[in-house]
Design an enzyme around this catalytic site. Structure first.
Site, PDB file in Angstrom:
ATOM      1  N   GLU A 274       9.165  79.480  47.439  1.00 19.84           N
ATOM      2  CA  GLU A 274       9.366  79.841  45.889  1.00 19.84           C
ATOM      3  C   GLU A 274       9.331  77.756  45.709  1.00 19.84           C
ATOM      4  O   GLU A 274       9.951  77.224  45.674  1.00 19.84           O
ATOM      5  CB  GLU A 274      10.678  80.513  45.750  1.00 19.84           C
ATOM      6  CG  GLU A 274      10.651  80.494  44.424  1.00 19.84           C
ATOM      7  CD  GLU A 274       9.924  82.320  43.775  1.00 19.84           C
ATOM      8  OE1 GLU A 274       9.020  81.894  42.656  1.00 19.84           O
ATOM      9  OE2 GLU A 274      10.505  82.702  44.142  1.00 19.84           O
TER      10      GLU A 274
ATOM     11  N   GLU B 188       1.171  83.533  39.106  1.00 19.29           N
ATOM     12  CA  GLU B 188       1.215  82.344  39.989  1.00 19.29           C
ATOM     13  C   GLU B 188       0.045  81.788  40.767  1.00 19.29           C
ATOM     14  O   GLU B 188       0.018  82.381  41.630  1.00 19.29           O
ATOM     15  CB  GLU B 188       2.613  83.202  41.093  1.00 19.29           C
ATOM     16  CG  GLU B 188       4.152  84.230  40.312  1.00 19.29           C
ATOM     17  CD  GLU B 188       4.822  84.347  41.202  1.00 19.29           C
ATOM     18  OE1 GLU B 188       4.328  83.983  42.114  1.00 19.29           O
ATOM     19  OE2 GLU B 188       5.529  84.537  40.556  1.00 19.29           O
TER      20      GLU B 188
ATOM     21  N   HIS C 203       1.872  87.839  43.309  1.00 19.21           N
ATOM     22  CA  HIS C 203       2.507  87.676  41.729  1.00 19.21           C
ATOM     23  C   HIS C 203       1.325  87.698  41.084  1.00 19.21           C
ATOM     24  O   HIS C 203       0.847  86.198  41.442  1.00 19.21           O
ATOM     25  CB  HIS C 203       3.199  87.202  40.731  1.00 19.21           C
ATOM     26  CG  HIS C 203       4.850  87.730  41.551  1.00 19.21           C
ATOM     27  ND1 HIS C 203       5.697  87.891  42.133  1.00 19.21           N
ATOM     28  CD2 HIS C 203       4.929  89.021  41.001  1.00 19.21           C
ATOM     29  CE1 HIS C 203       7.097  88.375  42.716  1.00 19.21           C
ATOM     30  NE2 HIS C 203       6.207  89.678  42.221  1.00 19.21           N
TER      31      HIS C 203
ATOM     32  N   ARG D 199       8.248  94.584  45.110  1.00 21.48           N
ATOM     33  CA  ARG D 199       9.718  95.616  45.197  1.00 21.48           C
ATOM     34  C   ARG D 199       9.384  96.968  45.821  1.00 21.48           C
ATOM     35  O   ARG D 199       9.681  97.990  45.120  1.00 21.48           O
ATOM     36  CB  ARG D 199      10.079  95.929  43.750  1.00 21.48           C
ATOM     37  CG  ARG D 199      10.763  94.387  42.936  1.00 21.48           C
ATOM     38  CD  ARG D 199      12.289  94.101  43.668  1.00 21.48           C
ATOM     39  NE  ARG D 199      12.249  92.274  42.723  1.00 21.48           N
ATOM     40  CZ  ARG D 199      11.561  91.215  42.688  1.00 21.48           C
ATOM     41  NH1 ARG D 199      10.734  90.704  43.658  1.00 21.48           N
ATOM     42  NH2 ARG D 199      12.255  90.323  42.443  1.00 21.48           N
TER      43      ARG D 199
ATOM     44  N   HIS E  93       4.745  81.773  46.239  1.00 23.07           N
ATOM     45  CA  HIS E  93       5.146  82.055  45.066  1.00 23.07           C
ATOM     46  C   HIS E  93       5.554  81.589  44.427  1.00 23.07           C
ATOM     47  O   HIS E  93       5.837  80.168  43.883  1.00 23.07           O
ATOM     48  CB  HIS E  93       6.685  83.419  44.865  1.00 23.07           C
ATOM     49  CG  HIS E  93       6.627  84.304  44.764  1.00 23.07           C
ATOM     50  ND1 HIS E  93       6.093  85.520  44.739  1.00 23.07           N
ATOM     51  CD2 HIS E  93       6.099  84.660  46.433  1.00 23.07           C
ATOM     52  CE1 HIS E  93       6.340  86.471  45.432  1.00 23.07           C
ATOM     53  NE2 HIS E  93       6.297  86.087  46.447  1.00 23.07           N
TER      54      HIS E  93
ATOM     55  N   TYR F 114      12.332  86.553  34.478  1.00 25.03           N
ATOM     56  CA  TYR F 114      13.512  87.357  35.357  1.00 25.03           C
ATOM     57  C   TYR F 114      13.692  87.227  33.440  1.00 25.03           C
ATOM     58  O   TYR F 114      14.949  88.276  33.715  1.00 25.03           O
ATOM     59  CB  TYR F 114      14.583  86.694  35.113  1.00 25.03           C
ATOM     60  CG  TYR F 114      13.700  86.192  37.418  1.00 25.03           C
ATOM     61  CD1 TYR F 114      12.734  87.096  37.727  1.00 25.03           C
ATOM     62  CD2 TYR F 114      14.684  85.902  37.688  1.00 25.03           C
ATOM     63  CE1 TYR F 114      12.235  86.802  39.076  1.00 25.03           C
ATOM     64  CE2 TYR F 114      14.793  85.238  38.985  1.00 25.03           C
ATOM     65  CZ  TYR F 114      13.748  86.304  39.694  1.00 25.03           C
ATOM     66  OH  TYR F 114      13.380  86.171  41.146  1.00 25.03           O
TER      67      TYR F 114
HETATM   68 ZN   LIG Z   1       6.631  85.760  42.720  1.00 29.17          ZN
END
Ligand SMILES: [Zn+2]
Length: 306
Positions: free
Chosen positions: A165, A17, A14, A64, A107, A283
């Site tokens: 994460e 991040e 991502h 994804r 992440h 999210y």
């Molecule tokens: Zn991420």
């Protein structure tokens, strides 16, 4: 299980991040931090175009995009950037000096989650790895979630992939404490693999883990707009146990909403849940206000390289 030969560390899956993106730069200048004698460690900036833009993704979520359906589909003009990149990465992981045995994906989250290790199996190897990393960190810092059965990445790996994460860290911001915790978790992961390869025996034990029960949506008004905020008692309290009667949202009209009002599963008053990813910025687009997990444990057998 056979010896680990190839490990790959992803940063920037991502693009907003920052810890993983900057750790990759740091390790380029100091490769001994991630080098081990018994296996090869590669790093990969997973989503370079999103990193350039400092955005989570360009066209769609890379995380994804590793579905069988995408990986086997033909690339056409309209194929989104991340769908193309997933195919590239998948072939990279299986080429060169041999297939990647272990993938470590870095992440960040804006939630106060500290360190959360994400895995998609509760096999003995992975669970010993979780246990080892946890044992090297102060108590309460490290939790782990198994996302087996959930929508997940399907890298063609022979053994395992783990997500590291770490938060809280705002998107596009680099914090020293978060970067340090992510580096420690990565170093402990590599140390575990080195110990395994060089014949260490990991005794049978019981390893706690979490499974996702439900993604809780934001409260919405009749027009579909968000009409409340995460309750102040829940905000920043990732992993603090909650029960049915605990407050989770405050609506803008002052109404307090309890967990039992928003969870679709049937729960009883004394059931204990562990919330995480509370108010995670990325999210909102998925309409997830926080994630509810339950705590489980797995008895694992003695582990030793065969
Ligand atoms: Zn991420």
């Amino acid at each position: 299980m056979h010896a680990i030969e190839n490990v790959c560390i992803f940063g920037g899956t991502h693009g907003d991040e920052m810890s993983g993106i900057y750790l990759l730069k740091k390790w380029k200048g100091n490769p001994t931090i991630i080098k081990r004698s018994s296996f090869a460690t590669k790093t990969l900036l997973a989503n370079p175009e999103a990193v350039k833009l400092a955005r989570r993704y360009c066209d769609c979520d890379l995380n994804r995009s590793f579905t069988d359906e995408n990986l086997k589909s033909e690339t056409v003009e309209e194929t989104p950037y991340e769908a193309r990149r997933a195919k590239e990465i998948n072939s990279l992981l299986n080429s060169g000096s041999g297939p990647c045995d272990v993938l470590i994906d870095l992440h960040n989250t804006t939630a106060n989650i500290k360190l959360c290790l994400i895995h998609n199996t509760v096999g003995d190897f992975v669970m010993h790895m979780m246990n080892y990393i946890n044992s090297k960190l102060p108590q309460g810092v490290c939790n782990n979630i198994c996302i087996s059965g959930a929508k997940q990445s399907t890298f063609d790996l022979t053994s395992c992939g783990i997500g590291i994460e770490v938060g809280p860290q705002p998107q596009r911001v680099l914090r020293a404490d978060i970067m340090d915790l992510q580096e420690k978790a990565t170093v402990h992961s590599l140390d575990f693999l080195e110990l395994f390869n060089t014949g260490s025996v990991f005794s049978e034990t019981v390893v706690p883990y979490h499974v996702i029960k439900e993604n809780v949506k934001f409260p919405r008004d009749a027009e579909g707009n968000i009409c409340g905020v995460i309750h102040s008692r829940l905000q920043d309290n990732d992993w603090t146990p909650v029960k049915a009667a605990d407050p989770v949202f405050t609506l803008f009209d002052g109404t307090v909403v309890l967990l039992r009002d928003v969870i679709s599963s049937v729960i009883i008053e004394d059931d204990i849940f562990y919330p995480c990813f509370i108010n995670e910025a990325a999210y909102y687009e998925k309409d997830t206000a926080f994630v509810i997990t339950t705590r489980c444990q797995k008895a694992v057998a003695k582990l030793q390289k065969s």
